[in-house]
Design a protein around this motif. Sequence first.
Motif, PDB file in Angstrom:
ATOM      1  N   ASN A 292       0.830  -1.207   0.000  1.00 55.06           N
ATOM      2  CA  ASN A 292       0.000   0.000   0.000  1.00 55.06           C
ATOM      3  C   ASN A 292       0.871   1.266   0.000  1.00 55.06           C
ATOM      4  N   LEU A 293       1.120   1.794  -1.182  1.00 57.00           N
ATOM      5  CA  LEU A 293       1.939   3.005  -1.282  1.00 57.00           C
ATOM      6  C   LEU A 293       1.221   4.216  -0.718  1.00 57.00           C
ATOM      7  N   SER A 294      -0.090   4.278  -0.880  1.00 55.72           N
ATOM      8  CA  SER A 294      -0.778   5.495  -0.426  1.00 55.72           C
ATOM      9  C   SER A 294      -0.767   5.602   1.096  1.00 55.72           C
ATOM     10  N   ALA A 295      -0.645   4.467   1.788  1.00 56.51           N
ATOM     11  CA  ALA A 295      -0.559   4.550   3.250  1.00 56.51           C
ATOM     12  C   ALA A 295       0.732   5.270   3.659  1.00 56.51           C
ATOM     13  N   LEU A 296       1.821   5.018   2.932  1.00 55.90           N
ATOM     14  CA  LEU A 296       3.070   5.741   3.241  1.00 55.90           C
ATOM     15  C   LEU A 296       2.922   7.215   2.875  1.00 55.90           C
ATOM     16  N   GLU A 297       2.322   7.438   1.702  1.00 52.20           N
ATOM     17  CA  GLU A 297       2.138   8.824   1.245  1.00 52.20           C
ATOM     18  C   GLU A 297       1.258   9.608   2.220  1.00 52.20           C
ATOM     19  N   ASN A 298       0.291   8.935   2.823  1.00 49.75           N
ATOM     20  CA  ASN A 298      -0.632   9.630   3.728  1.00 49.75           C
ATOM     21  C   ASN A 298      -0.194   9.576   5.186  1.00 49.75           C
ATOM     22  N   SER A 299       0.940   8.950   5.426  1.00 52.96           N
ATOM     23  CA  SER A 299       1.438   8.867   6.799  1.00 52.96           C
ATOM     24  C   SER A 299       1.732  10.281   7.295  1.00 52.96           C
ATOM     25  N   PRO A 300       1.104  10.709   8.377  1.00 51.11           N
ATOM     26  CA  PRO A 300       1.303  12.103   8.785  1.00 51.11           C
ATOM     27  C   PRO A 300       2.742  12.357   9.227  1.00 51.11           C
ATOM     28  N   ALA A 301       3.240  13.553   8.927  1.00 55.29           N
ATOM     29  CA  ALA A 301       4.571  13.916   9.419  1.00 55.29           C
ATOM     30  C   ALA A 301       4.483  13.977  10.936  1.00 55.29           C
ATOM     31  N   LEU A 302       5.201  13.072  11.568  1.00 53.84           N
ATOM     32  CA  LEU A 302       5.158  12.940  13.022  1.00 53.84           C
ATOM     33  C   LEU A 302       5.431  14.275  13.696  1.00 53.84           C
ATOM     34  N   ALA A 303       6.461  14.965  13.189  1.00 51.55           N
ATOM     35  CA  ALA A 303       6.885  16.209  13.831  1.00 51.55           C
ATOM     36  C   ALA A 303       5.788  17.261  13.791  1.00 51.55           C
ATOM     37  N   SER A 304       4.931  17.199  12.752  1.00 51.83           N
ATOM     38  CA  SER A 304       3.885  18.214  12.655  1.00 51.83           C
ATOM     39  C   SER A 304       2.851  18.022  13.764  1.00 51.83           C
ATOM     40  N   LEU A 305       2.897  16.855  14.422  1.00 46.20           N
ATOM     41  CA  LEU A 305       1.936  16.558  15.486  1.00 46.20           C
ATOM     42  C   LEU A 305       2.532  16.791  16.873  1.00 46.20           C
ATOM     43  N   ALA A 306       3.749  17.303  16.923  1.00 47.40           N
ATOM     44  CA  ALA A 306       4.354  17.614  18.222  1.00 47.40           C
ATOM     45  C   ALA A 306       3.498  18.654  18.936  1.00 47.40           C
ATOM     46  N   PRO A 307       3.412  18.549  20.277  1.00 44.94           N
ATOM     47  CA  PRO A 307       2.513  19.438  21.020  1.00 44.94           C
ATOM     48  C   PRO A 307       2.753  20.924  20.741  1.00 44.94           C
ATOM     49  N   ASP A 308       4.001  21.320  20.549  1.00 42.02           N
ATOM     50  CA  ASP A 308       4.297  22.734  20.305  1.00 42.02           C
ATOM     51  C   ASP A 308       4.395  23.058  18.828  1.00 42.02           C
ATOM     52  N   GLY A 309       3.974  22.126  17.985  1.00 41.84           N
ATOM     53  CA  GLY A 309       4.069  22.349  16.553  1.00 41.84           C
ATOM     54  C   GLY A 309       5.484  22.101  16.084  1.00 41.84           C
ATOM     55  N   PRO A 310       5.654  22.034  14.770  1.00 38.61           N
ATOM     56  CA  PRO A 310       6.970  21.694  14.237  1.00 38.61           C
ATOM     57  C   PRO A 310       7.916  22.882  14.255  1.00 38.61           C
ATOM     58  N   SER A 311       8.747  23.009  15.299  1.00 35.83           N
ATOM     59  CA  SER A 311       9.725  24.095  15.307  1.00 35.83           C
ATOM     60  C   SER A 311      10.721  23.828  14.190  1.00 35.83           C
ATOM     61  N   SER A 312      11.053  22.588  13.989  1.00 37.63           N
ATOM     62  CA  SER A 312      11.836  22.203  12.823  1.00 37.63           C
ATOM     63  C   SER A 312      11.672  20.711  12.622  1.00 37.63           C
ATOM     64  N   ILE A 313      10.991  20.366  11.540  1.00 36.53           N
ATOM     65  CA  ILE A 313      10.644  18.970  11.305  1.00 36.53           C
ATOM     66  C   ILE A 313      11.876  18.070  11.265  1.00 36.53           C
ATOM     67  N   ALA A 314      12.972  18.585  10.699  1.00 40.21           N
ATOM     68  CA  ALA A 314      14.152  17.738  10.522  1.00 40.21           C
ATOM     69  C   ALA A 314      14.730  17.263  11.844  1.00 40.21           C
ATOM     70  N   LEU A 315      14.541  18.045  12.893  1.00 44.15           N
ATOM     71  CA  LEU A 315      15.230  17.756  14.149  1.00 44.15           C
ATOM     72  C   LEU A 315      14.456  16.810  15.045  1.00 44.15           C
ATOM     73  N   LEU A 316      13.212  16.577  14.754  1.00 40.69           N
ATOM     74  CA  LEU A 316      12.339  16.015  15.769  1.00 40.69           C
ATOM     75  C   LEU A 316      12.043  14.534  15.608  1.00 40.69           C
ATOM     76  N   THR A 317      12.486  13.963  14.505  1.00 37.24           N
ATOM     77  CA  THR A 317      12.234  12.542  14.301  1.00 37.24           C
ATOM     78  C   THR A 317      13.494  11.860  13.769  1.00 37.24           C
ATOM     79  N   ALA A 318      13.503  10.556  13.863  1.00 34.74           N
ATOM     80  CA  ALA A 318      14.573   9.763  13.261  1.00 34.74           C
ATOM     81  C   ALA A 318      13.898   8.616  12.519  1.00 34.74           C
ATOM     82  N   THR A 319      14.360   8.382  11.304  1.00 35.58           N
ATOM     83  CA  THR A 319      13.673   7.455  10.404  1.00 35.58           C
ATOM     84  C   THR A 319      14.523   6.202  10.182  1.00 35.58           C
TER      85      THR A 319
END
Length: 537
Positions: A292-319
Amino acid sequence: MLHSFLLSSLLLASPALAATAADWSTRMIYQVVTDRFALSDNSSSACDTSNRTYCGGSWVGIINHLDYIQNMGFDAVWISPIVENVDGTGYGDGYHGYWSRDIDTVSTRFGSTDDLKALSTAIHERGMYFMLDIVINHFAGVPTNDTVSQDNLFTFDYSELLPFGTEAEFHTQCFISDYTNQTNVEQCWLGDKVLPLPDIDTEDDAVVATLNAWIKNIVAEYGIDGVRIDTVKHIRHDFWSNFTASAGVFTLGEVLSENATYAGSYIGAVDAVLDYPSWYNLVGAFNDSLGNLSALENSPALASLAPDGPSSIALLTATFLENHDQPRFASYTSDSALTKNAMTWPFVTDGIPIMYYGQEQGYAGGADPYNREALWLSGYMTDKPLVAHAQSLTAVRKLAIAGNASFLTGPARWISQADPSTLMLSKLPLTTLLTNIGTMGTRAPTWSIPAGLYAPNTTLVDALACKTVTVDGQGGATVVTAEAGLPQVLIPASMLSKAGGACPALATGGSSGARQGRRAVAGLAVLGAVLGVLALV
Ligand SMILES: *[C@@H]1O[C@H](CO)[C@@H](O)[C@H](O)[C@H]1NC(C)=O
Ligand SMILES: *[C@@H]1O[C@H](CO)[C@@H](O)[C@H](O)[C@H]1NC(C)=O
Ligand SMILES: *[C@@H]1O[C@H](CO)[C@@H](O)[C@H](O)[C@H]1NC(C)=O
Ligand SMILES: *[C@@H]1O[C@H](CO)[C@@H](O)[C@H](O)[C@H]1NC(C)=O
Ligand SMILES: *[C@@H]1O[C@H](CO)[C@@H](O)[C@H](O)[C@H]1NC(C)=O
Ligand SMILES: *[C@@H]1O[C@H](CO)[C@@H](O)[C@H](O)[C@H]1NC(C)=O
Ligand SMILES: *[C@@H]1O[C@H](CO)[C@@H](O)[C@H](O)[C@H]1NC(C)=O
Ligand SMILES: *[C@@H]1O[C@H](CO)[C@@H](O)[C@H](O)[C@H]1NC(C)=O
Ligand SMILES: *[C@@H]1O[C@H](CO)[C@@H](O)[C@H](O)[C@H]1NC(C)=O
Ligand SMILES: *[C@@H]1O[C@H](CO)[C@@H](O)[C@H](O)[C@H]1NC(C)=O
């Protein structure tokens, strides 16, 4: 106890590089299970993963093979936990390090404290970062009586579990029974009756103070630049901010959950969390040509769901695609094109990419304990296709970081495609073309680069195959794969470097790449300062 342990060490590790989240965002991490990565004497003894016992890997072994890691382009090493573990349980020995018995004693199984400091120094001498895996939520305890008492409790020798040593410092026994009840998740125990994992009472102020002092000391003693923290969701949310402050370095938390809102809620409590929600979708997208490719495409950016919002998406997750807890990707499919597509994603998206040792050698072990194969049995061959793939991926990410000061902060965005077997991910200057059609795909998948994504007539290079694609006068182009099923990572030829990295022969730029690289670093320093200020408020 902590004191005498610290004073007993004579050699000093080189100090931690005081790495912040912003520093770590530029890095790529190679994850090692110490017992399985390299032997001290370079011999090649057998290692039967099903035995769940020590195979003899050591910190000296890691020191001797840092070239192997660095030559793939990684600039950070994550090692498995170092403390003394429980052995001889119904599930084998604590060779992996996650069954703490005494957190004030370093396990002699992997070498001496001086060896560990020498590893830290060797990593720092290469300009690499040292990440230590730690377990704070629980210990492991072999029941002294395999029959439960009338109260349904197991008896333990709590005096073995150091530095705590009394029952009062652990939560009252109960196994987790309801994952929808957060109190149950935090205060009941992991494990089972064969190997209960006594749950530390992290509501107790004295216990909390001990843990905060412990991490501060371990970071200083061994020159740790960042910590990966096990089972973060099993401790109350507000425990973590003081713990992170005491650590004084980057903290990366494991929150095992498919739910991005839930996992994202721990960002801020710890600096960053592992992107488990996307991992489920990544595996599901590429484990099969019907994935299911669309499940990956629709996977929400984790960092955008951080309680204080994404101060910087690159810094907040590890893949990541693999780790020591999950079946290796190649255990789902033997299709090398699918594996190459799945491996690509962590390196071309937001977050810090992590690769688990052995993936590059094509290891295909299934669930724990089969996914902890001995790497020495591979001979550390560097002419393997996935070693080359890893080298290309780390190289093109470095070029992107150097070529665009905003690359790390992105965010990456999906560009929808007509061909249902394809995905396009744009994180400029990179545009990545993925497909799950597989090696045996009966047609060539197609991707359309939309007009305007690049400047008109830009020459792009697929950094994996070193082939050029020229976008048209509107900055768009239709790309058709030449070799069925392989991913492509496109970057402007002007951002390649004749001096090295991906496809140097196709570099067209002058010194502009280097100039932009300095700007990128300056940009990160500003970002670091901003985050530093945020951390103070
Ligand atoms: C093991 O191999 C490494 C890398 O080739 C080398 O640096 C080291 O000296 C060797 N150690 C022993 C004990 O042979
Ligand atoms: C695995 O365990 C079995 C039984 O204990 C033992 O005979 C065998 O030698 C072990 N294999 C290895 C590779 O250690
Ligand atoms: C084990 O626990 C059971 C139930 O509490 C008790 O009857 C038995 O005596 C205990 N055995 C030992 C060796 O302590
Ligand atoms: C949640 O779990 C706690 C700890 O096990 C328990 O005391 C409490 O009753 C549970 N709450 C609900 C609503 O089930
Ligand atoms: C963090 O530590 C400070 C200082 O010890 C203390 O006052 C505060 O209550 C702690 N915060 C939490 C959430 O435990
Ligand atoms: C995901 O987590 C959030 C936050 O904890 C929760 O409100 C929501 O119900 C969860 N969603 C699912 C499908 O479990
Ligand atoms: C692929 O992953 C999906 C989602 O997790 C799962 O349902 C499916 O069974 C997996 N297929 C294979 C071949 O592993
Ligand atoms: C693929 O995942 C999406 C979620 O993004 C879901 O809506 C859809 O039903 C899934 N398709 C299949 C075939 O499972
Ligand atoms: C650099 O990255 C930013 C943020 O993603 C993007 O808006 C910009 O177009 C990129 N520039 C180049 C030259 O890649
Ligand atoms: C792009 O290339 C075409 C064909 O060579 C040329 O006609 C056109 O002027 C170029 N566009 C730009 C913006 O350079």
